[in-house]
Design a protein around this motif. Structure first.
Motif, PDB file in Angstrom:
ATOM      1  N   ASN A   1       3.249  -5.136 -11.586  1.00 39.64           N
ATOM      2  CA  ASN A   1       3.657  -3.829 -11.212  1.00 39.64           C
ATOM      3  C   ASN A   1       5.290  -3.635 -11.139  1.00 39.64           C
TER       4      ASN A   1
ATOM      5  N   ARG B   1      -2.030   0.419  -8.215  1.00 35.34           N
ATOM      6  CA  ARG B   1      -1.583   1.672  -8.837  1.00 35.34           C
ATOM      7  C   ARG B   1      -2.783   2.278  -9.941  1.00 35.34           C
TER       8      ARG B   1
ATOM      9  N   GLU C   1      -1.915   6.226  -9.802  1.00 41.76           N
ATOM     10  CA  GLU C   1      -0.548   6.393 -10.205  1.00 41.76           C
ATOM     11  C   GLU C   1      -0.269   6.036 -11.728  1.00 41.76           C
TER      12      GLU C   1
END
Length: 895
Positions: free
Chosen positions: A589, A38, A43
């Motif tokens: 995450n 990510r 992201e």
């Protein structure tokens, strides 16, 4: 006729091609990229544990700005009224800082995260090379490196200590160099060892470095004893002398700085009293159960709070590297190759050392007596926490790799667990291998249906090496099954852990009972509940124990291990890597890292990249102008939900604060009568308190004119735009002492305590200065002061490590007081002649202006500054050359 001729095919047969290590290295690379995907795809942003943003990244920001300005500064005026950046035990300016400085400020957090990711990858690669050197098995080395790379301790440090993850690179490198020491390449190995130790001592967290050196010392001593040679121990000692010489300015500078700091959150806390330290650290004996699963008492902080456990999960037992790891290590210790205690009885000195280091680490967590021994060993300096576990992490990973490699090599006449460093097998291992070869030559007679089915399956698939793929697939499937059958941890009913061993056998039963929401309390309430375990995690541990038992039975019952052993090795590798990677992935995450507010309930924080950016230069300048930040300090206010707000705001916005979080807060600053709630271990903060509770008089004394309210817009900074940049603030209702002034009257006192009592009388119900420092300044001196003049004006220009004072000429001496933290490494010069800087008003500096002087330059000159470090580097290099040349001269004279 030629006899003893070598057959033609044998004579011309090319050497066997060595297998490539590239797949293993690429595999470790892919695993790390998967964890940080990510951050890499835009992201989210790697901020991780609150320590990273509020301690390491803000220091990195200051260092990067120093590189960009071209005059790297050692004085940080944004924290604690000032602190010495060259004397931080957890970091020092390094080439990685310079690399980050090559990019624009808007990319700061992104590039800093990329550096951490790269270091994390290198840590796995270096661990692979060391473990492979020990076990000579690529699969086993890959598995060992993976559990080293994704252990709970490694993942926490990568998300907390920023670039200090480089220590995880140096540990395997140092042990690898020691292991490969030989009389033929001593100079090269010595140079490599000196370089690694120099890097550790100059650039890394000295607390962890101390433990790494302890690990290296034990390892070198073990190798010296095993080889009957002093070479490993002497080489490490010589390299240590070089490293200490190179790093002497930093180490000495930190030692001097620590004398100026204090870390006591309360009067009862005494760093030199063991009982006080042990009570404060809050070690729990039951914490060792986290070795089986780090989330047993809560996977992250908010789960710990939900279970109502008084446990700091960023400390304690962080050796978790997959649920199978402890069972493999304990199982190998109990029984191996058909003998009870076989692994330990047959093992080499290296293997025994690895077990001993794990046992010591367990003891530090679980036993007060062991903890005290280590405390005494480190000269009664307490900085343990979990960082001591770094001595056991690589040994643990290597032991797992050795066990897996032995399963794959059941027909190999060389037992890697019992071989000598030279490669010669012990007589006992040869005898065992001969017995195994005899068993393999016999007709297969399965003793159990399970062993027979596995044997037939592996035999059928062996020619295509599909038994390896089958083993990995079964391992991944078994791990997935354990996860699914154990229940959801976020919905699990807690199971009480008591202080009685009689309840031990009821825990697995209660854990499975909790799946049906049955009574999860102990069936026999013998003892006092001391913690609540997550039932789903407890079930996972229990199911993993069953799998480990079945694997051991299968391995030991199989009369033919040609395919069963390798198949089990791949099975274990698949299970271990899946398990440890999944947990690391959760920590980085999981949903908890994207909470409604930053660091919600102390969880880690991964914000969206476009909502967390350093402030634009023009926006920061606008905010500083609104707050008159060049002339006055500010204090930080926040509501009770927005935590950990006091540290990165100052450096990134360029604001000067009284508060902060570092290795300790200045002892002089701590002498002021702050409210008890504002002072904690190494922290001074006003987070979570209302304006009416603020110590306004104290803040005014330290030049604080405004208190700003920390909002998400200011906290994340990237959301503040140039058009509407503004902050909410409260003006200090009390008297505010200016940043610099000429006092009307100067009195002398003999100590800082006397000055404190003059301004802040003991037992004052309303703490605050009863005197105005501008009217009366208290100077600490043991000699009579001259008669000062108060005439004239003064102007000051502050530029990091340089301060320039300009005054109108006068034929009498004057005293200029700077409302900046007094530090003995500040020096003042009139031309080339030094003048005196007095400690004034407890925390301030009083600069003596000689008669006729119009300009005084203050310079910050700590012992640990880079100039002194370069000199020590030169001395260390000469020392290295002298050692190498002496060895070569001795070797030449013996010819």
């Amino acid at each position: 006729m030629i006899t003893d001729a070598v057959p033609f095919k044998t004579a011309i047969q090319p050497p066997a091609k060595q297998a490539s290590h590239l797949p293993a290295l690429l595999g470790l690379l892919a695993l790390v990229i998967g964890i940080y995907r990510r951050h890499l795809n835009g992201e989210a942003l790697l901020l991780g544990n609150f320590d990273r943003l509020n301690s390491f990244l803000n220091t990195l920001w200051l260092q990067v700005q120093g590189w960009k300005l071209g005059n790297f500064g050692g004085w940080d005026e944004t924290t604690f009224m000032g602190r010495n950046l060259y004397a931080l035990p957890f970091t020092y300016p390094n080439p990685f800082n310079y690399f980050v400085a090559l990019f624009p400020d808007s990319s700061f957090y992104l590039v800093a995260g990329l550096v951490t990711i790269a270091l994390h990858i290198l840590a796995g690669w270096c661990a692979y090379w060391f473990i492979h050197d020990v076990c000579r098995d690529r699969l086993a080395a890959f598995c060992g490196a993976a559990i080293y790379q994704f252990s709970a301790l490694t993942v926490l440090r990568a998300s907390q200590n920023d670039m200090n993850i480089a220590i995880w690179i140096d540990v395997p490198l140092m042990l690898l160099v020691l292991r490969r020491l030989s009389t033929h390449q001593t100079s090269v190995r010595f140079l490599a060892l000196s370089a690694v130790l120099t890097h550790l001592l100059v650039f890394c967290f000295l607390q962890e470095v101390a433990y790494v050196i302890l690990l290296a010392g034990f390892y070198a001593l073990t190798l010296s004893w095993k080889r009957r040679s002093w070479l490993p121990l002497l080489t490490l000692t010589a390299a240590g002398v070089v490293g200490l010489t190179a790093a002497f300015p930093r180490i000495y500078g930190i030692a001097q700085e620590m004398k100026l700091l204090q870390r006591m959150p309360a009067n009862w806390f005494d760093l030199h009293n063991f009982a006080s330290i042990y009570t404060f650290q809050g070690f729990k004996t039951f914490d060792v159960w986290r070795w089986f699963h780090d989330g047993l008492f809560g996977r992250f902080s908010s789960e710990v709070f939900a279970l109502k456990n008084g446990l700091n999960i960023t400390e304690g037992m962080l050796l978790f590297s997959g649920m199978l790891t402890p069972f493999l290590i304990i199982g190998g210790l109990l029984r191996w190759n058909g003998r009870w205690g076989g692994l330990f009885r047959q093992a080499t000195a290296e293997v025994r050392l690895f077990y001993a280091l794990i046992a010591i680490s367990m003891g530090v967590v679980a036993s007060m007596s062991v903890y005290r021994v280590i405390w005494e060993l480190f000269l009664r300096v307490d900085f343990f926490h979990t960082r001591f576990l770094i001595v056991a992490l690589l040994p643990q990973s290597t032991l797992v790799a050795l066990i897996i490699s032995q399963m794959r090599r059941t027909n190999d006449p060389t037992n890697l667990l019992t071989e000598q460093v030279s490669g010669a097998a012990s007589p006992r291992s040869i005898k065992n291998s001969q017995l195994h070869a005899k068993e393999n030559s016999e007709t297969f007679k399965p003793t159990t249906l399970l062993a027979g089915l596995f044997h037939i399956s592996f035999q059928l698939l062996a020619k295509q090496h599909l038994h390896k793929l089958l083993g990995v697939a079964l391992g991944i499937s078994a791990c997935a099954a354990v996860y699914s059958l154990s229940g959801r941890p976020d919905e699990a009913i807690p199971v009480l852990l008591t202080d009685s061993w009689k309840d031990f056998w009821h825990y697995p039963i209660n854990g499975f009972a909790a799946l049906s929401h049955a009574n999860s309390g102990p069936f026999h309430k013998v003892g006092t509940p001391i913690a609540a375990m997550n039932a789903a995690i407890l079930n996972r541990i229990t199911l993993t124990a069953v799998i480990a038992l079945l694997a051991v039975c299968l391995f030991n019952w199989s009369r033919s291990r040609r395919y069963v052993g390798p198949g089990l090795a791949f099975f274990l590798a698949g299970f271990l890597i899946t398990d440890v990677w999944s947990y690391a992935n959760l920590q980085c995450n999981g949903e908890h890292v994207s909470g409604p507010i930053p660091y919600y309930n102390h969880n880690s924080y991964w914000p969206k990249r476009d909502t967390f950016l350093p402030p634009k230069a023009e926006v920061a300048a606008s905010i500083k102008a609104q707050l008159e930040a060049d002339d006055y300090r500010v204090a930080l206010l926040s509501n009770s939900e927005l935590q950990f707000t006091g540290q990165h705001i100052g450096p990134t916005w360029g604001l000067r604060l009284v508060e902060g979080y570092s290795s300790g807060y200045p002892a002089r600053l701590g002498m002021l009568p702050w409210p008890n709630w504002a002072v904690m271990l190494r922290i001074l903060t006003f987070t979570g308190h209302q304006p009416t509770e603020m110590p306004w008089r104290m803040l005014g004394f330290t030049n604080v004119k405004r208190a700003i309210l920390i909002t998400p817009q200011l906290y994340c900074s990237g959301m503040a735009s140039e058009a509407n940049a503004s902050v909410e603030f409260l003006v200090n209702p009390a008297r505010v002492t200016p940043r610099f002034f000429i006092p009307e009257q100067v009195n002398s006192v003999t100590s800082a305590q006397a000055a404190r009592d003059a301004f802040f009388p003991p037992n004052d119900p309303d703490p605050g200065p009863i005197l105005d420092p501008v009217a009366i300044t208290m100077v600490e001196t043991g000699t009579p002061l001259p008669e000062f003049s108060q005439a004239g004006d003064v102007d000051a220009k502050f530029n990091g490590d340089k301060i320039v004072l300009r005054v109108t000429p006068n034929d009498k001496p004057r005293l200029v007081v700077l409302n900046e933290l007094y530090h003995p490494d500040w020096h003042a010069y009139v031309g080339s002649k030094e003048t005196t800087i007095f400690p004034a008003n407890v925390v301030m500096r009083g600069v003596l202006i000689p008669p006729g002087a119009t300009e005084v330059v203050l310079s910050f000159e700590p012992f640990g500054r880079p100039r002194n470090l370069m000199i020590s580097f030169g001395v260390a290099l000469l020392l290295v050359l002298a050692m190498i040349m002496r060895r070569r001269i001795i070797a030449w004279t013996r010819k």
